[in-house]
Design an enzyme around this catalytic site. Structure first.
Site: not given
Length: 775
Positions: A367-368, A495, A607-608
């Site tokens: 998805w980056d 994640e 994580k983000q």
């Protein structure tokens, strides 16, 4: 920061160059990544031409975007629907190996004496340059220069030009240019899931090889995926060198040239690559041979010259100019050029997480692309953005097949893939990230809004939107009362939190997907009713389905905690124990390398960004005070273990007025690879973070937002900067911006007229007009 040498990276701070000023064996792997060159089709790591593997050589690499091998995916325990094959981009036979001997001494940086040394990635020209002065063991001083070019004009072609001069002496020269006929072994670190994966078999089999004079061509076929790769190489030399022989061994072809009693020589090596994955489906071998003939006829100087012109055009469209910090300027230009070099351009290949610089993440697409890379392309290189989305359309049938396996309707795009099939072996952080569908739909939406490419919407985009909308309707469900739409059993962008009910990001992005599908259906009904009818007939799409999409997005459930006044990341997130950051030492990050997933999953730790990312992408749906409460809560428990995190944190900190925090996060993104912040650049650059650099500046410090096709700006550049300048392309218009501490200037450089707002005040410019606004 003043000019000088950065102690972390070892590179002098130069706005347009990345230069290695001394030979450091410990930095070979890292710098082979930094000095990669690519053109979206092929990429070559920055290994040294003369290295043969016995003198501390770095891991070389020649890659073709989207060229891969498969192998059985091995599980301790398998289950229905688990991907049965892994995919990995191949490190293909190297064609950059050139070594020479001065009398009996082999040119090697591990022998003799290095008198001066530089290796430079010239960002302004897109070339890799080496300039070395070396004293051989027998005392002869050699001046070595090389120029490496992976053509951005001719996607199948590269050129390596080598010049050698002997200072005040003559010698007998023997030069060997080697064409390898085997793959390079793959890097693999089983303790780190971010690295590439090797194969238990030799993935590439030689099918045919030809050599004629000082040229060769060869064709290979992958053992399992059945793809064909062909390469060709040829040479042109000056009168000082004479072709002596061509010797084919088991693993390579050696072309030997000699010169007797000479003071130097020049040799140009031409390299071409073609595959069965190309748009042209004729014989890859024949095409590679024809490409070689063409570029040899043009000559190295012409190939390099046209490449320079192309790079100049890229910078004219895409440059971000910062006055006041050369270190950041260097990092930003390196990032943007790396993204540009790695992006597919033919609709058949995308942009891998590591681009074309290394084997990390096995060359997979994530998805980056849609969330972190496409925005940069939308506003600077929209033609490439369209082609990257065309790739998604090209794998739509595979996405339909995956949806069927997962008991869903419509299409379910793979979390990580090359060929369109799901390749994620760990479903909690892979297949469960259903938000990939909404991310791609978001990419389609923003591309059409920015470029006004309605032909793409009609021919490709609408079908993607309708099939992804169908998936959400089968995955989710209405409450018994019918007043809420729920989506259970998914993983959001974070994640460190897996398999949850009603992940906020997933739900709101799914709602956006459904809404834009309805908007598109309505638009086509009014403007292209015939084509809409044909598409509905082909998809067997009923009007009642579109009505259901409308009902679903209008009633999408978004978990909220009234006591804290924040959106819950998912139904159960706030019921978990907060991670104990105070007792977690620095050497235990990233957490995924030191704690079992179950340990991480049962805590509040990110994580983000997840909720915060959604509130950036769809920011017009939330009031400022809501964004602030959510940012304050979630930012405190975000580790930043993902390279995708800092840019989003920087953007939202900028929007909320946390200027120092925004700058701190931005620094982590801007030079992430040059300074090897995460310690894994050897496996490849971080393409998403590089795209995030652009986002951090344009959407963060310049405060640009583009909602419903209308541009707005709320600039606040860092106090350390004197000015910031860049261009944005919006439909047919190009808007130039120059921001300083005191004022902001807008100028319409191309196009008829454009309307935008600055800190809430609306302005309209006609062609050639500009306006200066005091901050």
């Amino acid at each position: 920061m003043k000019s000088g040498t950065d102690r972390i990276s070892g590179f002098p701070v130069e706005p347009w160059k990345i230069t290695e000023t001394e030979y450091i064996p410990e930095a070979l792997e890292k710098n082979a990544t930094i000095f990669f060159l690519g053109n979206g089709y092929m990429g070559i790591r920055g290994g040294r031409e003369e290295a043969d593997g016995s003198d501390g050589a770095s891991h070389k690499g020649l890659f073709v975007n989207g060229f891969y091998e498969t192998a059985p995916q091995i599980y301790g325990e398998s289950a229905f629907g688990f991907p049965d094959k892994k995919q990995a981009m191949l490190n293909l036979p190297d064609q950059t190996d050139i070594c020479f001997y001065v009398n009996a001494d082999r040119f090697s940086l591990c022998d003799g004496e290095i008198l001066s040394y530089s290796r430079t990635l010239d960002l302004s020209e897109g070339l890799l340059l080496r300039d070395i002065k070396w004293r051989s063991p027998s005392g002869i001083i050699v001046e070595y220069k090389s120029t490496r070019c992976v053509s951005l004009v001719r996607p199948h072609c590269a050129v390596l030009s080598v010049q050698v001069r002997l200072s005040e002496s003559h010698a007998d020269i023997r030069l060997v240019s080697k064409s390898w006929l085997k793959t390079v072994s793959h890097r693999e670190d089983k303790s780190d899931p971010r690295t590439g994966a090797g194969f238990r078999h030799q993935p590439l089999e030689l099918q045919d090889v030809k050599d004629e004079g000082s040229s060769m061509s060869a064709e290979f076929k992958t053992l399992n995926s059945g793809l064909v790769f062909a390469c060709a190489a040829g040479h042109q030399t000056d009168e000082n060198l004479e072709f002596l022989s061509c010797v084919k061994g088991d693993n390579s072809i050696d072309f030997t040239f000699t010169g007797t009693g000479i003071s130097g020589f020049k040799i140009d090596r031409f390299i071409t690559c073609c595959t069965s994955t190309d748009v042209d489906k004729s014989s890859p071998l024949i095409r590679a041979e024809k490409e070689l003939e063409d570029i040899q006829n043009e000559g190295a100087d012409r190939i390099i010259s046209e490449h320079r012109e192309h790079v100049a055009g890229f910078w004219e469209r895409s440059d971000l100019q910062i006055e006041g910090d050369d270190s950041l300027q260097q990092g930003i230009r390196f990032n943007l050029f790396s993204v540009y070099q790695s992006a597919g351009r033919d609709g058949r290949r995308n942009i891998a997480a590591k681009g074309l610089s290394g084997e990390g993440y096995e060359g997979h697409y994530f998805w980056d692309t849609e969330i972190y890379v496409l925005p940069f392309m939308f506003y600077t290189n929209p033609g490439i953005a369209g082609k990257l989305l065309e790739y998604r359309y090209s794998i739509l049938d595979a996405a339909r097949a995956r949806a069927e396996i997962m008991n869903e309707s419509g299409a379910l795009f793979p979390w990580r893939t090359i060929n369109g099939e799901e390749a994620s072996a760990y479903f909690p952080a892979g297949t469960a990230q259903y938000h990939i569908n909404a991310d791609i739909a978001y990419g389609v939406q923003k591309y059409v809004e920015v470029s006004a490419d309605y032909d793409f919407l009609i021919t490709c985009g609408a079908e993607i939107l309708f099939e992804t909308a169908r998936m959400w309707m089968s995955l989710g469900f209405f409450s018994p009362e019918g007043d809420s739409f729920f989506i259970n059993g998914v993983t959001g962008p974070d994640e460190y939190t897996a398999i949850v009910n009603n992940n906020f990001f997933t739900n709101i992005m799914a709602a956006n997907n459904l809404e834009y599908a309805v908007i598109t259906a309505d638009f086509l009904q009014k403007t292209e009713s015939g084509k809409l009818g044909q598409l509905r007939e082909r998809l067997k799409l009923k009007v009642s389905e579109i009505d259901a999409w409308r009902r679903a997005f209008e009633n999408m459930y978004l978990p909220y905690n009234a006591e804290l006044g924040i959106y819950r990341q998912d139904d159960a997130f706030l019921l978990k124990e907060i991670w104990d950051f105070n007792t977690t030492p620095e050497d235990k990050y990233p957490l995924l390398l030191h704690f079992h997933p179950l340990v991480i999953y049962r805590h509040q730790v990110l994580k983000q960004p997840d909720v915060v990312l959604a509130e950036f992408l769809l920011g017009n749906r939330f009031p400022p005070e809501q964004k602030k409460r959510d940012f304050d809560y979630y930012n405190a428990i975000t580790t930043g273990d993902s390279s995708l995190a800092p840019c989003v944190q920087s953007i939202m900190a900028s929007e909320l007025g946390y200027s120092d925090l925004a700058y701190d996060y931005f620094i982590k993104t801007a030079r992430m690879d040059l300074d090897d912040v995460n310690g894994n650049v050897s496996d490849g650059v971080h393409i998403a973070a590089m795209g995030g650099t652009w986002l951090s500046i344009v959407c963060g410090f310049a405060g640009m937002r583009d909602y419903n096709g209308f541009l707005s700006f709320n600039p606040a550049i860092p106090k350390r900067w004197k000015s910031l300048s860049f261009h944005l392309k919006k439909e047919a218009e190009v808007l130039g911006l120059r921001l300083s501490q005191a004022e902001t200037e807008y100028e319409l450089l191309e196009g008829f007229s454009i309307t935008f707002s600055h800190k809430g005040e609306e302005f309209r410019l006609k062609s050639g007009e500009s306006v200066v606004i005091k901050n």
